[in-house]
Design a protein around this motif. Structure first.
Motif, PDB file in Angstrom:
ATOM      1  N   PHE A 163      -4.936 -27.694   3.743  1.00 52.43           N
ATOM      2  CA  PHE A 163      -3.551 -28.137   3.932  1.00 52.43           C
ATOM      3  C   PHE A 163      -3.585 -29.121   5.095  1.00 52.43           C
ATOM      4  O   PHE A 163      -3.646 -28.702   6.244  1.00 52.43           O
ATOM      5  CB  PHE A 163      -2.635 -26.965   4.289  1.00 52.43           C
ATOM      6  CG  PHE A 163      -2.506 -25.939   3.195  1.00 52.43           C
ATOM      7  CD1 PHE A 163      -1.792 -26.214   2.040  1.00 52.43           C
ATOM      8  CD2 PHE A 163      -3.090 -24.686   3.334  1.00 52.43           C
ATOM      9  CE1 PHE A 163      -1.661 -25.267   1.044  1.00 52.43           C
ATOM     10  CE2 PHE A 163      -2.962 -23.737   2.335  1.00 52.43           C
ATOM     11  CZ  PHE A 163      -2.244 -24.024   1.183  1.00 52.43           C
ATOM     12  N   ALA A 221      -7.686 -23.647   4.745  1.00 47.64           N
ATOM     13  CA  ALA A 221      -7.205 -22.279   4.542  1.00 47.64           C
ATOM     14  C   ALA A 221      -8.233 -21.432   3.802  1.00 47.64           C
ATOM     15  O   ALA A 221      -8.369 -20.238   4.049  1.00 47.64           O
ATOM     16  CB  ALA A 221      -5.886 -22.287   3.788  1.00 47.64           C
ATOM     17  N   ASN A 236      -4.597 -11.091   8.739  1.00 42.97           N
ATOM     18  CA  ASN A 236      -3.494 -12.018   8.463  1.00 42.97           C
ATOM     19  C   ASN A 236      -3.958 -13.457   8.582  1.00 42.97           C
ATOM     20  O   ASN A 236      -4.684 -13.815   9.508  1.00 42.97           O
ATOM     21  CB  ASN A 236      -2.336 -11.797   9.439  1.00 42.97           C
ATOM     22  CG  ASN A 236      -1.641 -10.477   9.182  1.00 42.97           C
ATOM     23  OD1 ASN A 236      -1.627  -9.600  10.033  1.00 42.97           O
ATOM     24  ND2 ASN A 236      -1.104 -10.323   8.004  1.00 42.97           N
ATOM     25  N   GLY A 237      -3.545 -14.272   7.621  1.00 36.69           N
ATOM     26  CA  GLY A 237      -3.862 -15.691   7.684  1.00 36.69           C
ATOM     27  C   GLY A 237      -5.284 -16.033   7.300  1.00 36.69           C
ATOM     28  O   GLY A 237      -5.734 -17.161   7.513  1.00 36.69           O
ATOM     29  N   SER A 238      -6.020 -15.086   6.700  1.00 35.50           N
ATOM     30  CA  SER A 238      -7.417 -15.363   6.384  1.00 35.50           C
ATOM     31  C   SER A 238      -7.572 -16.149   5.084  1.00 35.50           C
ATOM     32  O   SER A 238      -8.672 -16.595   4.763  1.00 35.50           O
ATOM     33  CB  SER A 238      -8.210 -14.061   6.328  1.00 35.50           C
ATOM     34  OG  SER A 238      -7.622 -13.173   5.413  1.00 35.50           O
ATOM     35  N   GLY A 239      -6.488 -16.302   4.321  1.00 38.65           N
ATOM     36  CA  GLY A 239      -6.579 -17.148   3.120  1.00 38.65           C
ATOM     37  C   GLY A 239      -6.498 -16.388   1.797  1.00 38.65           C
ATOM     38  O   GLY A 239      -6.711 -16.975   0.732  1.00 38.65           O
ATOM     39  N   LYS A 240      -6.144 -15.096   1.852  1.00 35.83           N
ATOM     40  CA  LYS A 240      -6.109 -14.279   0.624  1.00 35.83           C
ATOM     41  C   LYS A 240      -5.060 -14.782  -0.364  1.00 35.83           C
ATOM     42  O   LYS A 240      -5.349 -14.996  -1.545  1.00 35.83           O
ATOM     43  CB  LYS A 240      -5.816 -12.801   0.982  1.00 35.83           C
ATOM     44  CG  LYS A 240      -6.760 -12.214   2.024  1.00 35.83           C
ATOM     45  CD  LYS A 240      -6.383 -10.799   2.374  1.00 35.83           C
ATOM     46  CE  LYS A 240      -5.025 -10.629   3.025  1.00 35.83           C
ATOM     47  NZ  LYS A 240      -4.915 -11.186   4.391  1.00 35.83           N
ATOM     48  N   THR A 241      -3.833 -14.960   0.150  1.00 31.91           N
ATOM     49  CA  THR A 241      -2.763 -15.423  -0.746  1.00 31.91           C
ATOM     50  C   THR A 241      -3.079 -16.810  -1.294  1.00 31.91           C
ATOM     51  O   THR A 241      -2.795 -17.108  -2.456  1.00 31.91           O
ATOM     52  CB  THR A 241      -1.409 -15.426  -0.002  1.00 31.91           C
ATOM     53  OG1 THR A 241      -1.116 -14.085   0.381  1.00 31.91           O
ATOM     54  CG2 THR A 241      -0.293 -15.952  -0.874  1.00 31.91           C
ATOM     55  N   THR A 242      -3.710 -17.630  -0.475  1.00 34.67           N
ATOM     56  CA  THR A 242      -4.070 -18.968  -0.943  1.00 34.67           C
ATOM     57  C   THR A 242      -5.048 -18.885  -2.114  1.00 34.67           C
ATOM     58  O   THR A 242      -4.932 -19.652  -3.087  1.00 34.67           O
ATOM     59  CB  THR A 242      -4.652 -19.795   0.217  1.00 34.67           C
ATOM     60  OG1 THR A 242      -3.712 -19.763   1.304  1.00 34.67           O
ATOM     61  CG2 THR A 242      -4.876 -21.230  -0.177  1.00 34.67           C
ATOM     62  N   GLN A 249       3.592 -11.787  -2.861  1.00 32.34           N
ATOM     63  CA  GLN A 249       3.579 -11.045  -1.598  1.00 32.34           C
ATOM     64  C   GLN A 249       5.003 -10.738  -1.152  1.00 32.34           C
ATOM     65  O   GLN A 249       5.310  -9.621  -0.768  1.00 32.34           O
ATOM     66  CB  GLN A 249       2.849 -11.862  -0.532  1.00 32.34           C
ATOM     67  CG  GLN A 249       2.735 -11.125   0.795  1.00 32.34           C
ATOM     68  CD  GLN A 249       1.741 -11.803   1.729  1.00 32.34           C
ATOM     69  OE1 GLN A 249       1.033 -12.720   1.358  1.00 32.34           O
ATOM     70  NE2 GLN A 249       1.690 -11.325   2.965  1.00 32.34           N
ATOM     71  N   HIS A 302      -3.533  -4.389   2.481  1.00 34.88           N
ATOM     72  CA  HIS A 302      -3.856  -4.029   3.866  1.00 34.88           C
ATOM     73  C   HIS A 302      -3.986  -2.523   4.033  1.00 34.88           C
ATOM     74  O   HIS A 302      -4.474  -2.050   5.048  1.00 34.88           O
ATOM     75  CB  HIS A 302      -2.759  -4.544   4.817  1.00 34.88           C
ATOM     76  CG  HIS A 302      -2.870  -6.016   5.097  1.00 34.88           C
ATOM     77  ND1 HIS A 302      -3.972  -6.581   5.686  1.00 34.88           N
ATOM     78  CD2 HIS A 302      -2.020  -7.040   4.861  1.00 34.88           C
ATOM     79  CE1 HIS A 302      -3.792  -7.890   5.810  1.00 34.88           C
ATOM     80  NE2 HIS A 302      -2.613  -8.194   5.307  1.00 34.88           N
TER      81      HIS A 302
HETATM   82  N1  LIG Z   1       1.701 -23.986   1.575  1.00 32.74           N
HETATM   83  C1  LIG Z   1       1.029 -24.013   2.734  1.00 32.74           C
HETATM   84  N2  LIG Z   1       1.054 -25.101   3.529  1.00 32.74           N
HETATM   85  C2  LIG Z   1       0.381 -25.150   4.675  1.00 32.74           C
HETATM   86  N3  LIG Z   1      -0.360 -24.129   5.149  1.00 32.74           N
HETATM   87  C3  LIG Z   1      -0.437 -23.015   4.413  1.00 32.74           C
HETATM   88  C4  LIG Z   1       0.257 -22.889   3.174  1.00 32.74           C
HETATM   89  N4  LIG Z   1       0.009 -21.650   2.656  1.00 32.74           N
HETATM   90  C5  LIG Z   1      -0.796 -21.044   3.532  1.00 32.74           C
HETATM   91  N5  LIG Z   1      -1.072 -21.841   4.587  1.00 32.74           N
HETATM   92  C6  LIG Z   1      -1.938 -21.521   5.730  1.00 32.74           C
HETATM   93  O1  LIG Z   1      -3.178 -21.119   5.213  1.00 32.74           O
HETATM   94  C7  LIG Z   1      -3.698 -20.036   5.977  1.00 32.74           C
HETATM   95  C8  LIG Z   1      -3.983 -18.873   5.053  1.00 32.74           C
HETATM   96  O2  LIG Z   1      -2.745 -18.344   4.611  1.00 32.74           O
HETATM   97  P1  LIG Z   1      -2.634 -17.191   3.526  1.00 32.74           P
HETATM   98  O3  LIG Z   1      -1.202 -17.012   3.231  1.00 32.74           O
HETATM   99  O4  LIG Z   1      -3.535 -17.481   2.402  1.00 32.74           O
HETATM  100  O5  LIG Z   1      -3.163 -15.945   4.329  1.00 32.74           O
HETATM  101  P2  LIG Z   1      -3.218 -14.421   3.917  1.00 32.74           P
HETATM  102  O6  LIG Z   1      -4.640 -14.009   4.047  1.00 32.74           O
HETATM  103  O7  LIG Z   1      -2.565 -14.199   2.631  1.00 32.74           O
HETATM  104  O8  LIG Z   1      -2.393 -13.751   5.104  1.00 32.74           O
HETATM  105  P3  LIG Z   1      -1.394 -12.482   5.092  1.00 32.74           P
HETATM  106  O9  LIG Z   1      -2.248 -11.279   5.170  1.00 32.74           O
HETATM  107  O10 LIG Z   1      -0.603 -12.670   6.332  1.00 32.74           O
HETATM  108  O11 LIG Z   1      -0.599 -12.572   3.867  1.00 32.74           O
HETATM  109  C9  LIG Z   1      -2.685 -19.724   7.052  1.00 32.74           C
HETATM  110  O12 LIG Z   1      -3.081 -20.387   8.245  1.00 32.74           O
HETATM  111  C10 LIG Z   1      -1.422 -20.327   6.516  1.00 32.74           C
HETATM  112  O13 LIG Z   1      -0.570 -20.732   7.557  1.00 32.74           O
END
Ligand SMILES: Nc1ncnc2c1ncn2[C@@H]1O[C@H](COP(=O)(O)OP(=O)(O)OP(=O)(O)O)[C@@H](O)[C@H]1O
Ligand SMILES: [Mg+2]
Lengths: 310, 242
Positions: free
Chosen positions: B14, B19, B39-45, B86, B197
């Protein structure tokens, strides 16, 4: 079920009465009925696409004009029914091309693009007529009476509202509701969002093209500034918004009083007509953005709640 | 076991932020795999790329031999991938049954009319919302909205189900019910990739786990081994606890 049958019976009865009306009202009355029905179809067809998608289209007159011009160009060479078919085909083709190119545009860009499109087509037709055919206007001599035009428009109105009724009960209607609620969920449940929007735009534009084609014989003389007059786009939009673009009968209910009002205004205040139109547009957008029908429903609910609380 | 999903060198940027960085793992047919990480490790991405919400910057996502990376979400849904979100996403203007029928009506072998209504009712019963199809989706409690969202995902009869923290926010009793529900899906042979989690749930549900930290994969293997891995513990709890 019985309610549906009753509804259909009522609509059929109403249609029969409307079809019989020209025998009772004289030439001026038929002219009014014809114009009114034309706008009922335009507003209803506009709302088929713009109601659920919330894309505000100002391309109405582009398609209306394409329909009228097709008749002007082909009325001497093809039988009337074939001219209507060709007009519908051209409208559909243009809608598909324009839709593919523009439905990715968001909000205000779409509004501007559709307005520009109508102007562009008008300029193209003008340029073609002046430089290639060497004329500006064309005459349409078709032996079609105002009553016949009115009946065709009435049939098209029934068809358009019928299509709206069917869509609301179809998978397409559910797709529209889902898209309206959450585009992300819609896409992830397998809905082809651009395909749905394109289909609606195409249906809406084809009907609008037919309105132009059916009304063309009424003018006898046709030129680009008449059939591509942007006022038609604005009137259609105001009517649909006033009645409520998300209701089956909303656009029709908006079209009837506004058509009469505008007839009266253009007869009595020809020089202030555009200003009044603009003011109404602003007023409708600010006061009843979801339409009068929805506004009345909201008011009704609020009054009832007050009644319950007391 | 045949591989259903194969992620190869997946990357998502991004702007300047990476991510997801060069992540590879696979999920076998019928397996329930956990995707873990702080948190923020990139799972949802990762979930978003598999389901088509985002196109990857680079890398491949192979579903049953076919690279689906970068396809539109509706195309991917038709390939047999369904997901929950989520932050629960409902269709607020529709009834509970219609929320589920929306997925039935647009899957490849779509259902409509009474068939769809019956099937929706059945799916709602399965997630514990039996007889509540007529209610407004907006009036449901959070947990019931999550149930409904799961019913909507199941309506697609997916080959691969993606659950993004579907169990979070449940109280202990509800958690038990939720775990049982996902277990029963796994026993029916459904392939599931879930982000979670709650370690109790991960231990109960997943034979394998993949762990991410700041966009990269740091562990992949049998759940018990992975959760005992010092690198994973450091990632989750910080250096002081290792
Ligand atoms: N649409 C987006 N635009 C810019 N940055 C993004 C976007 N989606 C996610 N990110 C960034 O990518 C990184 C990974 O986010 P992600 O949501 O994948 O984390 P996660 O592992 O699912 O965290 P959580 O456990 O908090 O849900 C984070 O730094 C987040 O801020
Ligand atoms: Mg997440």
């Amino acid at each position: 079920m019985t309610r549906t049958i009753l509804g259909f019976a009522l609509v059929a009865l109403g249609l029969a009465a409307l079809a019989w009306l020209p025998t009772q009202v004289g030439a001026y009355g038929v002219g009014l009925l014809l114009g009114m029905t034309g706008y009922v179809v335009l507003a209803s067809a506009w709302a088929l696409f713009s109601g659920p998608t919330r894309y505000v289209s100002l391309a109405t007159v582009a398609f209306f004009g394409i329909g009228a011009y097709t008749v002007a160009v082909l009325s001497e060479t093809l039988p009337y029914w074939a001219v209507l078919l060709v007009a519908a085909g051209i409208g559909l083709a243009v809608a598909l091309v324009v839709g593919l190119a523009t439905l990715r545009l968001a909000g205000v860009y779409f509004v501007i693009f559709t307005f520009g499109l109508a102007e562009l087509i008008r300029q193209l037709v003008t340029w073609y007529e002046v430089n290639v055919t060497g004329t500006l206007g064309r005459y349409i001599f078709l032996p079609i009476s105002p009553e016949q035009i009115y009946w065709q428009l009435l049939a098209l109105a029934a068809l358009t509202i019928g299509i709206g009724w069917l869509i609301a009960r179809s998978r397409l209607g559910l797709a529209l509701k889902v898209i309206g609620d959450d585009e992300t969920v819609a896409a992830h449940t397998g809905i082809d969002i651009s395909g749905v929007k394109l289909a609606l735009f195409a249906v809406s534009a084809t009907i609008i093209t037919l309105v132009g084609a059916i009304q063309a014989p009424r003018w006898t003389y046709v030129e680009p500034s008449i059939v591509f007059n942007p006022t038609i786009s604005f009137l259609t939009l105001i009517m649909a918004l006033l009645g409520g673009a998300n209701r089956l009968w909303g656009p029709a209910l908006g079209a009837i009083p506004l058509f009469l009002l505008f007839e009266w205004l253009s007869a009595n205040f020809p020089s202030h007509y555009s200003i009044i139109l603009g003011l109404m547009f602003i007023a409708i957008v600010f006061v009843v953005p979801r339409g009068v029908l929805a506004g009345v429903e909201d008011l009704w609910k609020r009054l009832r709640r007050k009644g319950e609380a007391a | 076991m045949t591989t259903l999903l194969k992620i190869q060198n997946l990357k998502k940027q991004f702007g300047g932020l990476t991510a997801v960085n060069d992540v590879s793992f696979s999920v076998a047919e019928g397996e329930t795999v956990a995707l873990l990480g702080p948190n923020g490790s990139g799972k949802t991405t990762v979930i978003n790329m598999i389901s088509g919400a985002f196109a990857p910057t680079s890398g491949r996502i192979v579903l049953a031999g076919e690279n689906i990376a970068g396809l539109a979400p509706n195309r991917i849904a038709h390939k047999g991938i369904a997901r929950t979100f989520q932050l629960v996403r409902i269709l607020p203007s529709l009834s509970v049954a219609e929320n589920v029928m929306a997925a039935l009506a647009f899957r490849p072998n779509h259902l409509w009319g009474t068939e769809a209504r019956d099937r929706a009712e059945h799916l709602l019963l399965e997630v514990g919302l039996g007889g509540r199809g007529h209610e407004h989706a907006n009036d449901l409690t959070y947990i019931d909205q999550k149930r409904m969202e799961l019913a909507r995902a199941l309506a697609a009869e997916p080959r691969l189900l993606l659950l993004d923290e579907w169990l979070s926010g449940l109280n202990p009793t509800e958690l038990g019910v939720g775990i049982d529900l996902i277990t029963s899906l796994g026993q029916r042979g459904m392939t599931i990739l879930l982000v979670e989690h709650i370690m109790e749930a991960v231990r109960a549900l997943c034979s394998r786990a993949v762990v991410m930290n700041v966009g990269t994969k740091i562990a992949d293997g049998p759940t018990a081994d992975v959760l005992a891995d010092p690198a994973v513990i450091v990632a989750y709890l910080g250096d002081g606890h290792a």
